[in-house]
Design a protein around this motif. Structure first.
Motif, mmCIF file in Angstrom:
data_model
loop_
_atom_site.group_PDB
_atom_site.id
_atom_site.type_symbol
_atom_site.label_atom_id
_atom_site.label_comp_id
_atom_site.label_asym_id
_atom_site.label_seq_id
_atom_site.Cartn_x
_atom_site.Cartn_y
_atom_site.Cartn_z
ATOM 1 N N GLU A 66 0.905 -1.101 0.060
ATOM 2 C CA GLU A 66 0.197 -0.056 0.141
ATOM 3 C C GLU A 66 0.997 1.101 0.117
ATOM 4 N N ASP A 67 2.191 1.223 0.666
ATOM 5 C CA ASP A 67 2.981 2.335 1.003
ATOM 6 C C ASP A 67 3.501 2.768 -0.427
ATOM 7 N N ALA A 68 4.136 1.668 -1.400
ATOM 8 C CA ALA A 68 4.682 1.652 -2.395
ATOM 9 C C ALA A 68 3.761 2.187 -3.491
ATOM 10 N N LEU A 69 2.323 1.926 -3.375
ATOM 11 C CA LEU A 69 1.550 2.692 -4.425
ATOM 12 C C LEU A 69 1.250 3.938 -4.084
ATOM 13 N N ALA A 70 1.152 4.197 -2.533
ATOM 14 C CA ALA A 70 0.776 5.522 -2.457
ATOM 15 C C ALA A 70 1.783 6.722 -2.330
ATOM 16 N N PHE A 71 2.904 6.148 -2.192
ATOM 17 C CA PHE A 71 4.179 7.072 -2.126
ATOM 18 C C PHE A 71 4.953 7.228 -3.213
ATOM 19 N N LEU A 72 5.154 6.129 -3.932
ATOM 20 C CA LEU A 72 5.989 6.318 -5.028
ATOM 21 C C LEU A 72 5.399 6.445 -6.421
ATOM 22 N N ARG A 73 4.248 6.593 -6.665
ATOM 23 C CA ARG A 73 3.723 7.127 -7.898
ATOM 24 C C ARG A 73 3.577 8.312 -8.132
ATOM 25 N N ASP A 74 3.737 8.684 -9.468
ATOM 26 C CA ASP A 74 3.581 10.010 -9.648
ATOM 27 C C ASP A 74 2.051 10.402 -10.034
ATOM 28 N N GLU A 75 2.125 11.464 -10.215
ATOM 29 C CA GLU A 75 0.664 12.058 -10.640
ATOM 30 C C GLU A 75 -0.105 11.195 -11.653
ATOM 31 N N ALA A 76 0.529 11.121 -12.905
ATOM 32 C CA ALA A 76 0.015 10.461 -13.829
ATOM 33 C C ALA A 76 -0.154 9.002 -13.620
ATOM 34 N N GLY A 77 0.114 8.410 -12.584
ATOM 35 C CA GLY A 77 0.081 6.877 -12.043
ATOM 36 C C GLY A 77 -1.181 6.857 -11.403
ATOM 37 N N PHE A 78 -1.641 8.173 -10.763
ATOM 38 C CA PHE A 78 -3.001 8.118 -10.254
ATOM 39 C C PHE A 78 -4.221 7.933 -10.845
ATOM 40 N N ARG A 79 -5.243 7.044 -10.524
ATOM 41 C CA ARG A 79 -6.391 6.716 -11.251
ATOM 42 C C ARG A 79 -7.538 7.315 -10.457
ATOM 43 N N ASN A 80 -7.623 8.342 -9.659
ATOM 44 C CA ASN A 80 -8.620 8.893 -9.119
ATOM 45 C C ASN A 80 -9.454 10.127 -9.896
ATOM 46 N N ALA A 81 -10.808 10.059 -9.677
ATOM 47 C CA ALA A 81 -11.380 11.064 -10.296
ATOM 48 C C ALA A 81 -10.853 12.363 -9.891
ATOM 49 N N GLN A 82 -11.116 13.437 -10.701
ATOM 50 C CA GLN A 82 -10.529 14.666 -10.177
ATOM 51 C C GLN A 82 -11.595 15.536 -9.156
ATOM 52 N N LEU A 83 -12.750 15.234 -8.864
ATOM 53 C CA LEU A 83 -13.490 15.438 -7.742
ATOM 54 C C LEU A 83 -12.631 15.462 -6.634
ATOM 55 N N ALA A 212 -15.540 17.788 -16.124
ATOM 56 C CA ALA A 212 -14.289 17.422 -15.994
ATOM 57 C C ALA A 212 -14.192 15.839 -16.331
ATOM 58 N N THR A 213 -12.955 15.453 -16.848
ATOM 59 C CA THR A 213 -12.633 14.173 -17.378
ATOM 60 C C THR A 213 -11.352 13.880 -17.515
ATOM 61 N N GLY A 214 -10.915 12.761 -17.348
ATOM 62 C CA GLY A 214 -9.454 12.134 -17.487
ATOM 63 C C GLY A 214 -8.778 11.693 -16.371
ATOM 64 N N GLY A 215 -9.285 11.509 -15.114
ATOM 65 C CA GLY A 215 -8.658 11.323 -14.010
ATOM 66 C C GLY A 215 -8.402 9.959 -14.135
ATOM 67 N N ARG A 216 -9.436 9.005 -14.461
ATOM 68 C CA ARG A 216 -9.131 7.494 -14.600
ATOM 69 C C ARG A 216 -7.972 7.033 -15.317
ATOM 70 N N HIS A 217 -7.701 8.199 -16.062
ATOM 71 C CA HIS A 217 -6.728 7.729 -17.193
ATOM 72 C C HIS A 217 -5.270 8.314 -16.979
ATOM 73 N N GLY A 218 -5.286 9.019 -15.780
ATOM 74 C CA GLY A 218 -4.068 9.548 -15.269
ATOM 75 C C GLY A 218 -3.909 11.216 -15.578
ATOM 76 N N ARG A 219 -4.881 11.692 -16.283
ATOM 77 C CA ARG A 219 -4.807 13.193 -16.448
ATOM 78 C C ARG A 219 -5.779 13.762 -15.412
ATOM 79 N N HIS A 220 -5.008 14.743 -14.508
ATOM 80 C CA HIS A 220 -5.384 15.310 -13.218
ATOM 81 C C HIS A 220 -5.516 16.853 -13.416
ATOM 82 N N THR A 221 -6.035 17.371 -12.458
ATOM 83 C CA THR A 221 -6.094 18.807 -12.224
ATOM 84 C C THR A 221 -4.643 19.267 -11.839
ATOM 85 N N GLU A 222 -4.606 20.692 -11.844
ATOM 86 C CA GLU A 222 -3.233 21.103 -11.306
ATOM 87 C C GLU A 222 -3.137 21.113 -9.773
#
Lengths: 243, 411
Positions: A66-83, A212-222
């Protein structure tokens, strides 16, 4: 269709980023009772994040926990919705974000709790109960702020307007074979919950416009970059250390 | 009831309860001490909350949120105790915000690294536990009961701090160095938590006589030092005091007392973070005003049940002030609801949410009642004899009054 691994990342990242935001309220809530309440919401969200990310890591089988996934991925690796990335703003904005997210999660987790994938179903069943309380909590505050003073009515209305465009992404096509769930089918029941609360709060449902769209594909807000930079700073400064 | 009855209760080590007669000085001392304790809980959230966003693992992040949350909860329990003495939470918060009432001085020091989060918990929560365990025997019933609950919950704070540091002690050279530096920073502020030496403590004598305090500042400080020495050894850290050594004759460790001039300066507002801590607290309170006002206004519009903010507001100058509710928890199926404490809420729905969060977050209950405090009627302690004494001397109400004849069963 995405892999179960990616799907779990999305569910986990929604919860993780939401927890990070909710916890920003610690020591600055509008009333001491709300300190305790908001911390409970944050702890539920964090617990969900750990369950989903932990399972994702096991499924991947590449030694990431869990920690490797939380702390060692960059923005583009995150799959959350932008909300969930949106800044907290005032208490009304946080209430609006919490209501919209929790109402979605409650419906989603209740459905996932009935899937044939036992581990996913188990995590979802527990999370659905937590989200149900978040809906109750955020509904109560939406109603009190919307139908409170003229000032609070204005702020709650602005908050709902501001957050609304970020809700559409929750219902975009995005699922895993094991989940077998079209998010679009959640929009109608979600609207019924949310419109009832907004009605009681003497607020109207905002017009659907830009979405808004794109979060599930690694595109996020600033806003996500700075959030992650802060969250990951200590962990990344000590590569390989145990905590 | 008057001074003689009060003195008799104190002498017999009985508890003084909410509605009992008490000397003005006793009430004032209690309010001062409880307010300072409550303020310390809520101000003490800040140095740790600053690290929630950067906690280096998700497990530690959860622990830290839960700990900071407990501090808000403990503040709430304590403000509720002050309410039983007639001190309103709003007035006490005003006194805090205006600098008229104090909080523990260690809070005015910065938490510079992640190791500070652990050192602060190990040392200052450790000191707080020593202090509060002694206070659990305090003579004022509501305070004693709140402290029992707080001590039970707080033992985890102390333990997790040690656990965090113990992990660092087995970590990288950088982690071990940050551990030592953090302990160096927090040792003195922790020692100073026990207050001035007995010879210079202005409130101690009266508080000891009234059994509000049960052990002196210097006794408690010694107990704390004696506990810390072996723990420091287990962590492999040096406590920053060259004079620290075992004194076989006294059966205690000798140590350098904290710098009281510094303590007095920091208490008076001249520490490294006083200004920022207080400003942060005031800002949170001010920025929350519109939320509190909105909830009170909503309750006023929808007032139907007694005890809502609307009815309360008629008796209050401040319309945004939320009324007090009493909370009753059913611990498990098959037993009665038991009084757990109180909280402030604008209406029953919010009261129920808050009661759930505040009084059942450690699985303490399966059902809740919330009742507006002003709807509760209580028997008057003045009537104690007339009400409850006559029940004595009527043994014929009990089965044991009727011994069955030999050999007769089933009675």
């Amino acid at each position: 269709m995405t892999s179960l691994f990616d799907y779990l990342l999305g569910l986990g990242d929604d919860a993780l980023v939401a927890a990070q935001r909710t916890a920003e309220w610690c020591a600055r809530a509008p009333q001491l009772e709300e300190e305790v309440a908001l911390a409970n919401v944050a702890l539920d969200q964090l617990g969900q994040a750990r369950a989903f990310l932990g399972y994702a890591g096991e499924l991947e089988g590449a030694g990431r926990d869990e920690d490797a996934l939380a702390f060692l991925r960059d923005e583009a690796g995150f799959r959350n919705a932008q909300l969930v990335e949106l800044p907290n703003g005032d208490f009304g904005t946080t209430v609006a974000k919490t209501l919209f997210l929790a109402a979605y999660q409650k419906l989603l987790f209740s459905r996932l709790a009935r899937t044939a994938e036992p581990r996913l179903a188990g995590i979802a069943a527990k999370a659905a109960k937590e989200s149900a309380f978040h809906v109750s909590y955020a509904s109560a505050w939406t109603i009190r702020l919307g139908d409170g003073t003229p000032l609070s009515h204005r702020r709650m209305r602005d908050a709902v307007e501001e957050v609304w465009p970020y809700t559409h992404e929750l219902f975009e096509p995005w699922t895993a074979p094991e989940a077998g769930l079209d998010p679009a089918t959640l929009r109608e029941p979600w609207l019924r919950v949310v419109e009832k609360v907004l009605g009681e709060a003497t607020l109207s449902r905002p017009q659907d416009g830009w979405a808004a769209t794109g979060g599930r594909h690694g595109r996020h807000t600033e806003w996500l970059g700075p959030l992650l930079a802060e969250m990951q700073s200590v962990h990344r400064a000590h590569a390989g250390a145990r905590w | 009831m008057g001074i003689s009855a009060f003195d008799a209760l104190i002498a017999a080590d009985q508890k003084i309860e909410q509605k009992d007669w008490m000397p003005d000085g006793y009430r004032a001392s209690l309010i001062r001490q409880i307010a300072q304790h409550a303020h310390s809980e809520i101000m003490g959230m800040q140095p740790e909350a600053a690290w929630i966003s950067r906690a280096p693992s998700l497990a530690r992040k959860a622990v830290l949120i839960a700990k900071v949350q407990d501090e808000a909860g403990h503040g709430l329990y304590l403000y509720a105790v002050a309410e039983t003495l007639g001190a309103r939470r709003e007035d006490l918060l005003d006194a805090l915000h205006e600098g008229r009432q104090k909080y523990l001085s260690f809070i005015n020091y910065p938490t510079l690294t992640w190791a500070d989060v652990g050192a602060l918990a190990w040392l200052t929560d450790g000191a707080a536990v020593v202090n509060q365990v002694s206070l659990c025997r305090t003579s004022f019933g509501p305070y004693a009961r709140a402290l029992v609950r707080i001590c039970r919950e707080e033992s985890f704070h102390h333990r997790q701090g040690f656990d965090l540091l113990h992990t660092l002690s087995r970590g990288t050279p950088e982690q071990r160095q940050s551990l030592q530096e953090a302990v160096d920073r927090w040792w003195q502020p922790a020692l100073a938590m026990f207050g001035p030496p007995d010879s210079k403590s202005t409130h101690s004598a009266a508080s000891m006589a009234w059994r509000i305090k049960r052990a002196s500042n210097d006794e408690l400080r010694q107990r704390f030092v004696d506990l810390c020495v072996p723990q420091a050894k287990a962590l492999g850290v040096r406590l920053p005091d060259p004079a620290l050594r075992w004194n076989a004759e006294r059966g205690h460790h000798d140590f350098t007392p904290p710098d009281y001039d510094e303590l007095m300066r920091v208490v008076a507002g001249h520490g490294p973070r006083n200004r920022q801590r207080l400003a942060h607290r005031r800002r949170a309170h001010e920025e929350g005003a519109w939320v509190r006002e909105a909830a009170a206004a909503h309750a006023a519009k929808h007032a139907a049940a007694p005890g809502t903010a609307a009815q309360h507001a008629s008796a209050q100058e401040d319309a945004a002030e939320w009324p007090l509710w009493e909370v009753f928890v059913r611990p498990r199926r098959g037993v009665s609801h038991v009084h757990a404490g109180s909280l402030q809420a604008p209406d029953a729905t919010v009261a129920m949410h808050s009661a759930r969060d505040l009084y059942t977050r450690r699985e303490e209950g399966v059902s809740l009642w919330v009742v507006p405090s002003r709807s509760m009627a209580a028997s008057d302690p003045e009537h104690k004899d007339a009400y409850f004494e006559p029940a004595a001397g009527k043994p014929y109400r009990h089965a044991s009054f009727y011994p069955p004849p030999e050999g007769v069963e089933g009675l």
